[in-house]
Motif scaffolding. Structure first.
Motif, PDB file in Angstrom:
ATOM      1  N   ILE A 233       1.217  -0.977   0.096  1.00  0.00           N
ATOM      2  CA  ILE A 233       0.222  -0.241  -0.477  1.00  0.00           C
ATOM      3  C   ILE A 233       0.676   1.040   0.410  1.00  0.00           C
ATOM      4  N   GLY A 234       1.711   1.094  -0.465  1.00  0.00           N
ATOM      5  CA  GLY A 234       3.375   2.532  -0.678  1.00  0.00           C
ATOM      6  C   GLY A 234       3.605   2.610   0.697  1.00  0.00           C
ATOM      7  N   TYR A 235       4.521   1.989   1.702  1.00  0.00           N
ATOM      8  CA  TYR A 235       5.316   2.212   2.768  1.00  0.00           C
ATOM      9  C   TYR A 235       6.099   1.717   2.077  1.00  0.00           C
ATOM     10  N   LYS A 236       7.029   2.544   2.281  1.00  0.00           N
ATOM     11  CA  LYS A 236       9.065   1.716   2.096  1.00  0.00           C
ATOM     12  C   LYS A 236       9.577   1.381   3.119  1.00  0.00           C
ATOM     13  N   MET A 237       9.689  -0.686   3.322  1.00  0.00           N
ATOM     14  CA  MET A 237       9.748  -0.976   3.737  1.00  0.00           C
ATOM     15  C   MET A 237      11.222  -1.727   4.231  1.00  0.00           C
ATOM     16  N   GLU A 238      11.840  -2.206   4.959  1.00  0.00           N
ATOM     17  CA  GLU A 238      12.782  -3.164   5.064  1.00  0.00           C
ATOM     18  C   GLU A 238      12.936  -4.177   6.278  1.00  0.00           C
ATOM     19  N   GLY A 239      13.064  -5.492   5.675  1.00  0.00           N
ATOM     20  CA  GLY A 239      12.574  -5.979   7.495  1.00  0.00           C
ATOM     21  C   GLY A 239      13.811  -7.161   7.558  1.00  0.00           C
ATOM     22  N   ILE A 240      13.960  -7.582   8.828  1.00  0.00           N
ATOM     23  CA  ILE A 240      14.516  -8.222   9.244  1.00  0.00           C
ATOM     24  C   ILE A 240      14.263  -9.034  10.132  1.00  0.00           C
ATOM     25  N   ASP A 241      14.905 -10.116  10.518  1.00  0.00           N
ATOM     26  CA  ASP A 241      15.014 -11.458  10.888  1.00  0.00           C
ATOM     27  C   ASP A 241      16.138 -12.267  11.770  1.00  0.00           C
ATOM     28  N   ILE A 242      16.025 -12.947  12.930  1.00  0.00           N
ATOM     29  CA  ILE A 242      16.554 -13.994  12.830  1.00  0.00           C
ATOM     30  C   ILE A 242      16.820 -15.053  12.762  1.00  0.00           C
ATOM     31  N   THR A 243      15.663 -15.285  11.510  1.00  0.00           N
ATOM     32  CA  THR A 243      15.533 -17.139  11.276  1.00  0.00           C
ATOM     33  C   THR A 243      15.651 -17.205  10.271  1.00  0.00           C
ATOM     34  N   PRO A 244      16.299 -17.559   9.426  1.00  0.00           N
ATOM     35  CA  PRO A 244      16.731 -17.396   8.279  1.00  0.00           C
ATOM     36  C   PRO A 244      15.769 -18.047   7.160  1.00  0.00           C
ATOM     37  N   ILE A 245      14.852 -19.134   7.521  1.00  0.00           N
ATOM     38  CA  ILE A 245      13.968 -19.467   7.165  1.00  0.00           C
ATOM     39  C   ILE A 245      12.571 -18.250   6.169  1.00  0.00           C
ATOM     40  N   PHE A 246      12.460 -18.080   7.960  1.00  0.00           N
ATOM     41  CA  PHE A 246      11.413 -16.688   7.596  1.00  0.00           C
ATOM     42  C   PHE A 246      12.076 -15.704   6.391  1.00  0.00           C
ATOM     43  N   ILE A 247      13.046 -15.431   6.295  1.00  0.00           N
ATOM     44  CA  ILE A 247      14.006 -14.486   5.572  1.00  0.00           C
ATOM     45  C   ILE A 247      13.760 -14.451   4.385  1.00  0.00           C
ATOM     46  N   GLU A 248      14.080 -16.102   4.072  1.00  0.00           N
ATOM     47  CA  GLU A 248      14.050 -16.768   2.697  1.00  0.00           C
ATOM     48  C   GLU A 248      12.710 -16.809   1.789  1.00  0.00           C
ATOM     49  N   LYS A 249      11.449 -16.595   3.023  1.00  0.00           N
ATOM     50  CA  LYS A 249       9.809 -16.653   2.309  1.00  0.00           C
ATOM     51  C   LYS A 249       9.420 -15.358   2.054  1.00  0.00           C
ATOM     52  N   ALA A 250       9.923 -14.621   3.065  1.00  0.00           N
ATOM     53  CA  ALA A 250       9.360 -13.188   2.350  1.00  0.00           C
ATOM     54  C   ALA A 250      10.171 -12.198   1.371  1.00  0.00           C
ATOM     55  N   LYS A 251      11.834 -12.939   1.446  1.00  0.00           N
ATOM     56  CA  LYS A 251      11.751 -12.253   0.010  1.00  0.00           C
ATOM     57  C   LYS A 251      10.974 -13.253  -0.725  1.00  0.00           C
ATOM     58  N   GLU A 252      11.180 -14.272  -1.240  1.00  0.00           N
ATOM     59  CA  GLU A 252      10.429 -14.838  -1.985  1.00  0.00           C
ATOM     60  C   GLU A 252       9.143 -14.475  -2.359  1.00  0.00           C
ATOM     61  N   GLU A 253       8.005 -14.105  -1.308  1.00  0.00           N
ATOM     62  CA  GLU A 253       6.816 -13.618  -1.541  1.00  0.00           C
ATOM     63  C   GLU A 253       6.985 -11.983  -1.714  1.00  0.00           C
ATOM     64  N   ALA A 254       7.702 -11.433  -1.636  1.00  0.00           N
ATOM     65  CA  ALA A 254       8.185  -9.929  -2.239  1.00  0.00           C
ATOM     66  C   ALA A 254       7.906 -10.150  -3.712  1.00  0.00           C
ATOM     67  N   LYS A 255       9.532 -11.069  -4.005  1.00  0.00           N
ATOM     68  CA  LYS A 255       9.516 -10.826  -5.656  1.00  0.00           C
ATOM     69  C   LYS A 255       7.771 -11.477  -6.205  1.00  0.00           C
ATOM     70  N   LYS A 256       7.190 -12.523  -6.175  1.00  0.00           N
ATOM     71  CA  LYS A 256       6.169 -12.714  -6.532  1.00  0.00           C
ATOM     72  C   LYS A 256       5.256 -11.268  -6.919  1.00  0.00           C
ATOM     73  N   LYS A 257       5.517 -10.387  -5.962  1.00  0.00           N
ATOM     74  CA  LYS A 257       4.504  -9.402  -5.630  1.00  0.00           C
ATOM     75  C   LYS A 257       5.691  -8.415  -6.873  1.00  0.00           C
ATOM     76  N   ASN A 258       6.477  -8.162  -6.764  1.00  0.00           N
ATOM     77  CA  ASN A 258       7.355  -7.649  -7.077  1.00  0.00           C
ATOM     78  C   ASN A 258       7.612  -6.158  -6.683  1.00  0.00           C
ATOM     79  N   LEU A 259       7.843  -6.822  -5.404  1.00  0.00           N
ATOM     80  CA  LEU A 259       8.082  -5.450  -4.126  1.00  0.00           C
ATOM     81  C   LEU A 259       9.529  -5.404  -4.109  1.00  0.00           C
ATOM     82  N   ASN A 260       9.898  -3.597  -3.954  1.00  0.00           N
ATOM     83  CA  ASN A 260      11.494  -3.385  -3.680  1.00  0.00           C
ATOM     84  C   ASN A 260      11.436  -3.499  -2.263  1.00  0.00           C
ATOM     85  N   ILE A 261      12.147  -5.163  -0.889  1.00  0.00           N
ATOM     86  CA  ILE A 261      11.389  -4.644   0.116  1.00  0.00           C
ATOM     87  C   ILE A 261      13.073  -5.822   0.703  1.00  0.00           C
ATOM     88  N   GLU A 262      14.276  -4.378   1.260  1.00  0.00           N
ATOM     89  CA  GLU A 262      14.899  -5.157   1.619  1.00  0.00           C
ATOM     90  C   GLU A 262      14.961  -6.036   3.388  1.00  0.00           C
TER      91      GLU A 262
END
Length: 207
Positions: free
Chosen positions: A60-89
């Motif tokens: 919805i237009g917010y400039k977001m970054e995300g961090i988490d200690i669990t690698p599998i969560f970050i892998e999933k987050a990256k996959e979902e962001a890529k599917k939605k063409n979102l530029n999130i680090e």
């Protein structure tokens, strides 16, 4: 031996965690957060998990970054962001040693009781000081945890019948004590309805 958050969530997996949140409650929580944030802010979702809030906020237009200690969560987050063409680090990292420059974010959010998984007082203070360090001038942080009135501060934790990492049972008093130990003065501790439940909040401002 007690599990760490990283060990516990790695064992349980993304699907298990995602099924613990119903869509209606997530929408209510999202609407609460949106009222506090501005679209021109750069925002860090601290302990973001699989991007449950990070990704909808970016959509919805917010400039977001995300961090988490669990690698599998970050892998999933990256996959979902890529599917939605979102530029999130998204990064793997620890909230007591954030891999960001000072004055990097206008806001930091730390939701879903993640802060309570730090059970040592010195770790909690370190995390608060790290959050404060990465905030820009006039920035704000919002931490949300379960509200405990009394009892043992550090408790064994069972989630869905599984032995989990211990949890720190925060109260208004424990949050105020942390702020005294951190030396920060611009904050407020309050209880509010969040997703249909009364939760304890710590809001920190950097002026």
């Amino acid at each position: 031996m007690q599990k760490t958050s990283k060990e516990f969530y790695s064992e349980r997996g993304v699907d298990w965690l995602s099924h613990k949140k119903n869509n209606e409650r997530s929408k209510e929580e999202l609407s609460y957060i949106v009222r506090l944030l501005r679209k021109d802010w750069k925002i860090l979702d601290l302990a973001c998990g699989y991007g449950r809030l990070t990704i909808p906020l970016a959509e919805i237009g917010y400039k977001m970054e995300g961090i988490d200690i669990t690698p599998i969560f970050i892998e999933k987050a990256k996959e979902e962001a890529k599917k939605k063409n979102l530029n999130i680090e998204f990064r793997v990292g620890d909230m007591i040693n954030l891999p960001y420059d000072s004055n990097s974010f206008d806001a930091v959010i730390c939701m879903w009781n993640a802060f309570s998984e730090l059970v040592l007082e010195d770790e909690q203070v370190s995390a608060i000081l790290e959050i404060y360090r990465v905030l820009k001038k006039d920035g704000m942080c919002l931490i949300e945890v379960r509200n405990h009135r009394s009892g043992k501060l550090i408790a064994a934790n069972m989630i869905d019948g599984y032995d989990a990492m211990p949890s720190y049972n925060h109260t208004r008093g424990s949050m105020k004590k942390l702020m005294e130990l951190s030396g920060l003065e611009d904050y407020r501790v309050f209880i509010d309805n969040f997703g249909g439940r009364n939760r304890l909040f710590l809001e920190i401002r950097k002026y």
